[in-house]
Design a protein around this motif. Structure first.
Motif, PDB file in Angstrom:
ATOM      1  N   GLY A  53       0.825  -1.208   0.000  1.00  0.00           N
ATOM      2  CA  GLY A  53       0.000   0.000   0.000  1.00  0.00           C
ATOM      3  C   GLY A  53       0.855   1.252   0.000  1.00  0.00           C
ATOM      4  O   GLY A  53       0.531   2.237  -0.674  1.00  0.00           O
ATOM      5  N   GLY A  54       1.951   1.220   0.767  1.00  0.00           N
ATOM      6  CA  GLY A  54       2.872   2.348   0.755  1.00  0.00           C
ATOM      7  C   GLY A  54       3.512   2.544  -0.614  1.00  0.00           C
ATOM      8  O   GLY A  54       3.728   3.675  -1.062  1.00  0.00           O
ATOM      9  N   LEU A  55       3.799   1.432  -1.293  1.00  0.00           N
ATOM     10  CA  LEU A  55       4.368   1.508  -2.639  1.00  0.00           C
ATOM     11  C   LEU A  55       3.369   2.121  -3.618  1.00  0.00           C
ATOM     12  O   LEU A  55       3.729   2.937  -4.474  1.00  0.00           O
ATOM     13  CB  LEU A  55       4.780   0.114  -3.112  1.00  0.00           C
ATOM     14  N   VAL A  56       2.096   1.743  -3.475  1.00  0.00           N
ATOM     15  CA  VAL A  56       1.045   2.324  -4.313  1.00  0.00           C
ATOM     16  C   VAL A  56       0.985   3.836  -4.123  1.00  0.00           C
ATOM     17  O   VAL A  56       0.885   4.613  -5.077  1.00  0.00           O
ATOM     18  CB  VAL A  56      -0.323   1.683  -3.999  1.00  0.00           C
ATOM     19  N   SER A  57       1.080   4.258  -2.850  1.00  0.00           N
ATOM     20  CA  SER A  57       1.002   5.691  -2.554  1.00  0.00           C
ATOM     21  C   SER A  57       2.239   6.433  -3.044  1.00  0.00           C
ATOM     22  O   SER A  57       2.136   7.513  -3.634  1.00  0.00           O
ATOM     23  CB  SER A  57       0.840   5.897  -1.043  1.00  0.00           C
ATOM     24  N   SER A  58       3.427   5.867  -2.782  1.00  0.00           N
ATOM     25  CA  SER A  58       4.667   6.572  -3.134  1.00  0.00           C
ATOM     26  C   SER A  58       4.870   6.682  -4.643  1.00  0.00           C
ATOM     27  O   SER A  58       5.539   7.602  -5.121  1.00  0.00           O
ATOM     28  CB  SER A  58       5.871   5.867  -2.499  1.00  0.00           C
ATOM     29  N   ARG A  59       4.265   5.773  -5.395  1.00  0.00           N
ATOM     30  CA  ARG A  59       4.376   5.825  -6.853  1.00  0.00           C
ATOM     31  C   ARG A  59       3.129   6.411  -7.504  1.00  0.00           C
ATOM     32  O   ARG A  59       3.030   6.467  -8.740  1.00  0.00           O
ATOM     33  CB  ARG A  59       4.642   4.429  -7.422  1.00  0.00           C
ATOM     34  N   TRP A  60       2.156   6.792  -6.669  1.00  0.00           N
ATOM     35  CA  TRP A  60       0.885   7.325  -7.158  1.00  0.00           C
ATOM     36  C   TRP A  60       0.290   6.360  -8.192  1.00  0.00           C
ATOM     37  O   TRP A  60      -0.195   6.777  -9.261  1.00  0.00           O
ATOM     38  CB  TRP A  60       1.073   8.715  -7.759  1.00  0.00           C
ATOM     39  N   ALA A  61       0.329   5.074  -7.855  1.00  0.00           N
ATOM     40  CA  ALA A  61      -0.046   4.040  -8.824  1.00  0.00           C
ATOM     41  C   ALA A  61      -1.523   4.108  -9.214  1.00  0.00           C
ATOM     42  O   ALA A  61      -1.881   3.808 -10.360  1.00  0.00           O
ATOM     43  CB  ALA A  61       0.281   2.662  -8.255  1.00  0.00           C
ATOM     44  N   LEU A  62      -2.377   4.484  -8.259  1.00  0.00           N
ATOM     45  CA  LEU A  62      -3.804   4.561  -8.579  1.00  0.00           C
ATOM     46  C   LEU A  62      -4.065   5.644  -9.625  1.00  0.00           C
ATOM     47  O   LEU A  62      -4.782   5.421 -10.599  1.00  0.00           O
ATOM     48  CB  LEU A  62      -4.606   4.839  -7.301  1.00  0.00           C
ATOM     49  N   HIS A  63      -3.458   6.825  -9.445  1.00  0.00           N
ATOM     50  CA  HIS A  63      -3.614   7.893 -10.422  1.00  0.00           C
ATOM     51  C   HIS A  63      -3.013   7.491 -11.769  1.00  0.00           C
ATOM     52  O   HIS A  63      -3.596   7.759 -12.830  1.00  0.00           O
ATOM     53  CB  HIS A  63      -2.918   9.174  -9.921  1.00  0.00           C
ATOM     54  N   GLN A  64      -1.832   6.858 -11.710  1.00  0.00           N
ATOM     55  CA  GLN A  64      -1.161   6.462 -12.943  1.00  0.00           C
ATOM     56  C   GLN A  64      -1.979   5.433 -13.716  1.00  0.00           C
ATOM     57  O   GLN A  64      -2.073   5.497 -14.948  1.00  0.00           O
ATOM     58  CB  GLN A  64       0.219   5.879 -12.614  1.00  0.00           C
TER      59      GLN A  64
END
Length: 310
Positions: free
Chosen positions: A189-200
């Motif tokens: 989840g932290g990786l998703v946030s730090s890479r802004w994966a949801l927006h990407q």
């Protein structure tokens, strides 16, 4: 008189309530760390991670008065709280060493380990600024913070007065598995946030694998935690403290899933939901850690009873 006897006699006299002091300090530090992680999440979602362009000062000052705004305040206050927790960890280690005669023998070592984690966390905090929020460093920063938080709760739970019933069975291993799975899920989840994966993923169809890994990871963590809760309900002789922790884990799990779905559907557009999602995730992890530590202590009662009968 031998050297070992002389060494013991030279140790400071520990007050009877030294264990209580250490326990309260540890739990106080754990609560402060939970607040710090929520504050860090707020700093990230408000794009305030680089509001102080230098480190450890902010605009070359301890308190940046001229540049102060909401984003600068968030980053500055996050550093202030982190520094305070760091000094408190030093005090904890010193007290644990000074009054080691009144504490379990493992306490100074555990306190030293917690201190090493917060020192490493501070280094990572500096690198997040100097390396311009590089995603792997930001993720490691979160992972170390969660490990420090879990270590504090493990120490505190191991120090509290507790008399188990010896009926925990396999729940201790299920609890340990749930701790590992929830921790790993938090890292993803932290990786998703730090890479802004949801927006990407939604915006340009990139990093969807990272986002989907977090979604898929919900399944094993949820199943294991639910198994722990259900088996706790089905164990009549389970200690009330363990039952309360299992119920609390169920509450946090339900709330976390609800927040996760809401955050996903709203595409991270509501900052308080994102902050709450991380804070509740850490709370779920902490509850499972406390359950597991008490469960292993409970299992010792069963082993002692077998040895006594033998």
């Amino acid at each position: 008189m031998s050297n070992s006897v002389l060494h013991r006699s030279s140790l400071p006299t520990a007050p009877a309530n030294a264990k209580t002091w250490v326990t309260r300090l540890v739990f106080g530090l754990a609560i402060a760390t939970l607040f710090l992680m929520a504050l860090g999440s707020a700093t990230r979602v408000m794009n305030a991670g680089l509001s102080c362009p230098d480190w450890p000062l902010c605009y070359g000052e301890f308190v940046p008065r001229e540049q102060m705004n909401l984003q600068v305040f968030l980053e500055w206050f996050h550093r202030l709280v982190a520094t305070t927790i760091g000094f408190a960890a030093i005090i904890l280690t010193a007290i644990a060493g000074w009054f080691r005669r009144a504490l379990p023998s493992w306490t100074p070592w555990a306190a030293s380990f917690a201190l090493s984690l917060i020192v490493f966390q501070g280094v990572l905090g500096g690198l997040t600024v100097t390396e311009l929020l590089r995603f792997d460093i930001v993720t490691a920063h979160l992972g170390t913070g969660l490990l420090f938080f879990s270590t504090l709760l493990a120490i505190g739970t191991a120090l509290v007065s507790y008399q188990g019933t010896g009926s925990v069975g396999k729940l201790k291993w299920i609890g340990a598995s749930a701790v590992v799975l929830v921790y790993l899920q938090s890292i993803v989840g932290g990786l998703v946030s730090s890479r802004w994966a949801l927006h990407q993923c939604f915006g340009v169809n990139q990093l969807c694998t990272v986002m989907n890994s977090h979604i898929v990871g919900v399944v094993p963590a949820t199943i294991t935690t639910l198994t722990l809760i259900i088996l706790s309900w089905r164990t009549p002789a389970l200690h009330p403290a363990l039952r309360r922790l299992a119920n609390l884990a169920g509450f946090f799990l339900l709330l976390q899933i609800t927040l996760g779905v809401a955050t996903f559907r709203l595409h991270l557009q509501v900052e308080p939901l994102t902050i709450a999602h991380q804070a509740i995730g850490a709370s779920l992890l902490g509850t499972l850690v406390a359950f597991t530590v008490l469960a292993f202590r409970d299992a010792q009662v069963f082993l002692i009873g077998i040895k006594a009968e033998g």
